[in-house]
Design a protein around this motif. Structure first.
Motif, PDB file in Angstrom:
ATOM      1  N   ARG A 105      -8.488  -4.311  -2.103  1.00 17.20           N
ATOM      2  CA  ARG A 105      -7.037  -4.074  -2.202  1.00 17.20           C
ATOM      3  C   ARG A 105      -6.260  -5.158  -1.460  1.00 17.20           C
ATOM      4  N   ILE A 106      -6.703  -5.504  -0.252  1.00 10.73           N
ATOM      5  CA  ILE A 106      -6.041  -6.563   0.518  1.00 10.73           C
ATOM      6  C   ILE A 106      -6.107  -7.888  -0.233  1.00 10.73           C
ATOM      7  N   HIS A 107      -7.274  -8.180  -0.823  1.00 11.38           N
ATOM      8  CA  HIS A 107      -7.426  -9.436  -1.564  1.00 11.38           C
ATOM      9  C   HIS A 107      -6.460  -9.483  -2.749  1.00 11.38           C
ATOM     10  N   ALA A 108      -6.316  -8.356  -3.445  1.00 15.23           N
ATOM     11  CA  ALA A 108      -5.398  -8.311  -4.583  1.00 15.23           C
ATOM     12  C   ALA A 108      -3.955  -8.513  -4.143  1.00 15.23           C
ATOM     13  N   MET A 156       0.823  -1.204   0.000  1.00 15.00           N
ATOM     14  CA  MET A 156       0.000   0.000   0.000  1.00 15.00           C
ATOM     15  C   MET A 156       0.858   1.255   0.000  1.00 15.00           C
ATOM     16  N   LEU A 157       1.972   1.197   0.701  1.00 18.16           N
ATOM     17  CA  LEU A 157       2.870   2.349   0.753  1.00 18.16           C
ATOM     18  C   LEU A 157       3.419   2.665  -0.636  1.00 18.16           C
ATOM     19  N   ARG A 158       3.774   1.625  -1.379  1.00 15.43           N
ATOM     20  CA  ARG A 158       4.279   1.837  -2.738  1.00 15.43           C
ATOM     21  C   ARG A 158       3.179   2.381  -3.650  1.00 15.43           C
ATOM     22  N   GLU A 159       1.945   1.921  -3.432  1.00 13.83           N
ATOM     23  CA  GLU A 159       0.828   2.327  -4.296  1.00 13.83           C
ATOM     24  C   GLU A 159       0.285   3.696  -3.937  1.00 13.83           C
ATOM     25  N   LEU A 160       0.193   3.996  -2.635  1.00  5.96           N
ATOM     26  CA  LEU A 160      -0.580   5.147  -2.171  1.00  5.96           C
ATOM     27  C   LEU A 160       0.240   6.222  -1.465  1.00  5.96           C
ATOM     28  N   GLY A 161       1.463   5.907  -1.083  1.00  2.01           N
ATOM     29  CA  GLY A 161       2.187   6.813  -0.196  1.00  2.01           C
ATOM     30  C   GLY A 161       1.750   6.529   1.235  1.00  2.01           C
ATOM     31  N   PRO A 162       1.798   7.529   2.132  1.00  4.16           N
ATOM     32  CA  PRO A 162       1.398   7.298   3.521  1.00  4.16           C
ATOM     33  C   PRO A 162       0.019   6.638   3.607  1.00  4.16           C
ATOM     34  N   VAL A 163      -0.067   5.557   4.379  1.00  2.00           N
ATOM     35  CA  VAL A 163      -1.266   4.719   4.397  1.00  2.00           C
ATOM     36  C   VAL A 163      -2.154   5.091   5.576  1.00  2.00           C
ATOM     37  N   ALA A 164      -3.422   5.395   5.281  1.00  4.10           N
ATOM     38  CA  ALA A 164      -4.421   5.693   6.307  1.00  4.10           C
ATOM     39  C   ALA A 164      -5.253   4.445   6.587  1.00  4.10           C
ATOM     40  N   VAL A 165      -5.922   4.441   7.730  1.00  4.95           N
ATOM     41  CA  VAL A 165      -6.748   3.299   8.123  1.00  4.95           C
ATOM     42  C   VAL A 165      -7.738   2.929   7.030  1.00  4.95           C
ATOM     43  N   GLU A 166      -8.418   3.918   6.431  1.00  3.23           N
ATOM     44  CA  GLU A 166      -9.470   3.580   5.479  1.00  3.23           C
ATOM     45  C   GLU A 166      -8.926   3.082   4.140  1.00  3.23           C
ATOM     46  N   HIS A 167      -7.619   3.197   3.903  1.00  3.84           N
ATOM     47  CA  HIS A 167      -7.052   2.567   2.716  1.00  3.84           C
ATOM     48  C   HIS A 167      -7.152   1.044   2.820  1.00  3.84           C
ATOM     49  N   ALA A 168      -7.163   0.526   4.023  1.00  2.00           N
ATOM     50  CA  ALA A 168      -7.320  -0.912   4.243  1.00  2.00           C
ATOM     51  C   ALA A 168      -8.725  -1.258   4.712  1.00  2.00           C
ATOM     52  N   LEU A 169      -9.269  -0.465   5.634  1.00  2.00           N
ATOM     53  CA  LEU A 169     -10.563  -0.784   6.242  1.00  2.00           C
ATOM     54  C   LEU A 169     -11.673   0.019   5.574  1.00  2.00           C
ATOM     55  N   SER A 170     -12.083  -0.482   4.418  1.00  5.89           N
ATOM     56  CA  SER A 170     -13.158   0.100   3.614  1.00  5.89           C
ATOM     57  C   SER A 170     -13.519  -0.941   2.570  1.00  5.89           C
ATOM     58  N   THR A 206      -3.643 -12.349  -3.073  1.00  6.92           N
ATOM     59  CA  THR A 206      -3.952 -13.411  -4.047  1.00  6.92           C
ATOM     60  C   THR A 206      -3.587 -13.062  -5.484  1.00  6.92           C
ATOM     61  N   GLY A 207      -3.377 -11.785  -5.766  1.00  9.89           N
ATOM     62  CA  GLY A 207      -3.159 -11.370  -7.145  1.00  9.89           C
ATOM     63  C   GLY A 207      -4.436 -11.228  -7.941  1.00  9.89           C
ATOM     64  N   GLN A 208      -5.597 -11.445  -7.310  1.00  9.12           N
ATOM     65  CA  GLN A 208      -6.896 -11.361  -7.993  1.00  9.12           C
ATOM     66  C   GLN A 208      -7.528  -9.996  -7.725  1.00  9.12           C
ATOM     67  N   THR A 209      -7.918  -9.305  -8.774  1.00  8.60           N
ATOM     68  CA  THR A 209      -8.581  -8.013  -8.644  1.00  8.60           C
ATOM     69  C   THR A 209     -10.074  -8.204  -8.858  1.00  8.60           C
ATOM     70  N   ILE A 210     -10.825  -8.234  -7.772  1.00  3.01           N
ATOM     71  CA  ILE A 210     -12.277  -8.389  -7.842  1.00  3.01           C
ATOM     72  C   ILE A 210     -12.928  -7.409  -6.874  1.00  3.01           C
ATOM     73  N   ALA A 211     -14.210  -7.163  -7.060  1.00  3.91           N
ATOM     74  CA  ALA A 211     -14.947  -6.208  -6.228  1.00  3.91           C
ATOM     75  C   ALA A 211     -15.078  -6.738  -4.808  1.00  3.91           C
ATOM     76  N   PRO A 212     -15.211  -5.831  -3.816  1.00  8.03           N
ATOM     77  CA  PRO A 212     -15.356  -6.299  -2.429  1.00  8.03           C
ATOM     78  C   PRO A 212     -16.576  -7.189  -2.235  1.00  8.03           C
ATOM     79  N   GLU A 213     -17.670  -6.896  -2.945  1.00  5.42           N
ATOM     80  CA  GLU A 213     -18.855  -7.751  -2.833  1.00  5.42           C
ATOM     81  C   GLU A 213     -18.548  -9.169  -3.305  1.00  5.42           C
ATOM     82  N   ALA A 214     -17.690  -9.272  -4.324  1.00  4.86           N
ATOM     83  CA  ALA A 214     -17.322 -10.591  -4.834  1.00  4.86           C
ATOM     84  C   ALA A 214     -16.443 -11.345  -3.842  1.00  4.86           C
ATOM     85  N   VAL A 215     -15.576 -10.610  -3.137  1.00  8.15           N
ATOM     86  CA  VAL A 215     -14.755 -11.244  -2.100  1.00  8.15           C
ATOM     87  C   VAL A 215     -15.646 -11.832  -1.013  1.00  8.15           C
ATOM     88  N   ILE A 216     -16.618 -11.045  -0.561  1.00 11.19           N
ATOM     89  CA  ILE A 216     -17.518 -11.503   0.504  1.00 11.19           C
ATOM     90  C   ILE A 216     -18.357 -12.686   0.024  1.00 11.19           C
TER      91      ILE A 216
END
Length: 323
Positions: free
Chosen positions: A200-203, A180-194, A206-216
């Motif tokens: 983003r965490i799933h990607a 996240m630091l490489r992608e976004l710079g300084p990382v805030a809580v909502e960069h992960a918890l949203s 796992t390397g898979q880019t899918i919507a959060p609804e699809a992850v759930i």
């Protein structure tokens, strides 16, 4: 004669609007997708146009809960390019009374009106009477607010917990944070918890880019990678919720709000959430005694707006218009 208040819970993705009288109970709830409108005024105008003209004429004010800071004259959504001036929007609609609050401030005011059927407990704990309450959670972003009882009335404390810098507590979190630091710079809580953070965490994992609804949905089907992502997310969520509970001294309980919290509700049991929430030495016992509940009510922000709108409805005066 004006006796109703328009209330709105305006998120980054969708908005819920209703009418409320002195009883503070929302009625005639309408839901709108924000992408359908250019801004606040256009959405409110469209909403009012769908209601009976005779009812609209009795609307004497509004309470707008917005996903962003609301303590200044200019109010802007954090995760959408929408803004309004409090004076200008009040004059535009001719409202006697008007209030704008942060969406988690509204959620906090709604907590005392929630019942057992609106909540799912996470672990054990017993709330202490008249102690601070924490409301926090992920949706389009990450919000937080506190609620204090002073005398016979509740008062909300607003904050921007989602913009606090995110740290790491184990090797996996270091790996995620580095990406996240490489992608976004300084990382805030909502960069992960949203919602976007879950994707983003799933990607990253796992390397898979899918919507959060699809992850759930995949986690619900028992797919291992998606379930592991949800557990990682919930461990981070538990740690941050524990941090905020200690900062506020939330012995009155912690309430987890936001669409992502509700969507992940089936996965909290068996996840690391509660362990991470309590693992804050030397205060493990204090946090173990703190009850945590997921808010599952479909429109909790409107419940809080209704409480505030009911107060305003009691102050409306006959045939007074703003000019």
């Amino acid at each position: 004669m004006p006796h109703l208040i328009l209330i709105a819970d305006i998120g980054g993705t969708s908005s819920r609007l209703a009418l409320v009288g002195k009883d503070g109970v929302p009625a005639d709830i309408q839901i709108h997708r924000n992408d359908s409108f250019a801004g606040f005024e256009a959405m409110i105008e469209a909403d009012l146009a769908q209601r009976e003209p005779a009812v609209v004429r009795t609307v004497g004010g509004a309470v707008l809960a917005v996903a962003g800071p609301a303590d200044g004259e200019l109010v802007k959504l954090t995760n959408r390019d929408w803004a309004f001036s409090k004076r200008a929007i009040r004059r535009h609609f001719g409202w006697q009374k008007f209030a704008a609050v942060n969406d988690f401030e509204a959620l906090a005011y709604g907590v005392p009106a929630l019942g057992p059927s609106d909540l799912v407990p996470v672990g054990q704990g017993v709330a202490e009477a008249d102690k601070p309450i924490l409301v926090c959670g992920p949706g389009t972003g990450f919000g937080s607010a506190g609620l204090l009882r002073i005398g016979r009335q509740f008062h909300a404390l607003t904050g921007e917990g989602g913009r606090v810098r995110l740290g790491a507590a184990n090797a996996e979190e270091v790996h995620i944070l580095a990406h996240m630091l490489r992608e976004l710079g300084p990382v805030a809580v909502e960069h992960a918890l949203s919602g976007s953070g879950l994707a983003r965490i799933h990607a990253i994992l796992t390397g898979q880019t899918i919507a959060p609804e699809a992850v759930i949905a995949a986690a619900g089907r028992g797919e291992g990678d998606a379930l592991a992502t949800c557990h990682t997310f919930l461990r981070l969520f538990g740690r941050i919720a524990g941090d905020l509970a200690l900062i506020l001294g939330a012995r009155g309980g912690v309430y987890l709000a936001g669409g992502v919290s509700a969507g992940l509700a089936p996965f909290f049991e068996g996840s690391p959430f509660r362990e991470a929430f309590e693992e804050h030495p030397p205060f493990e016992a204090r946090l173990a005694a703190t009850p945590v509940n997921i808010i599952t009510h479909p429109t909790p922000g409107l419940i809080g707006c209704g409480q505030l709108g009911g107060r305003l409805a009691k102050t409306l005066k006959p045939n007074l218009r703003v000019v």
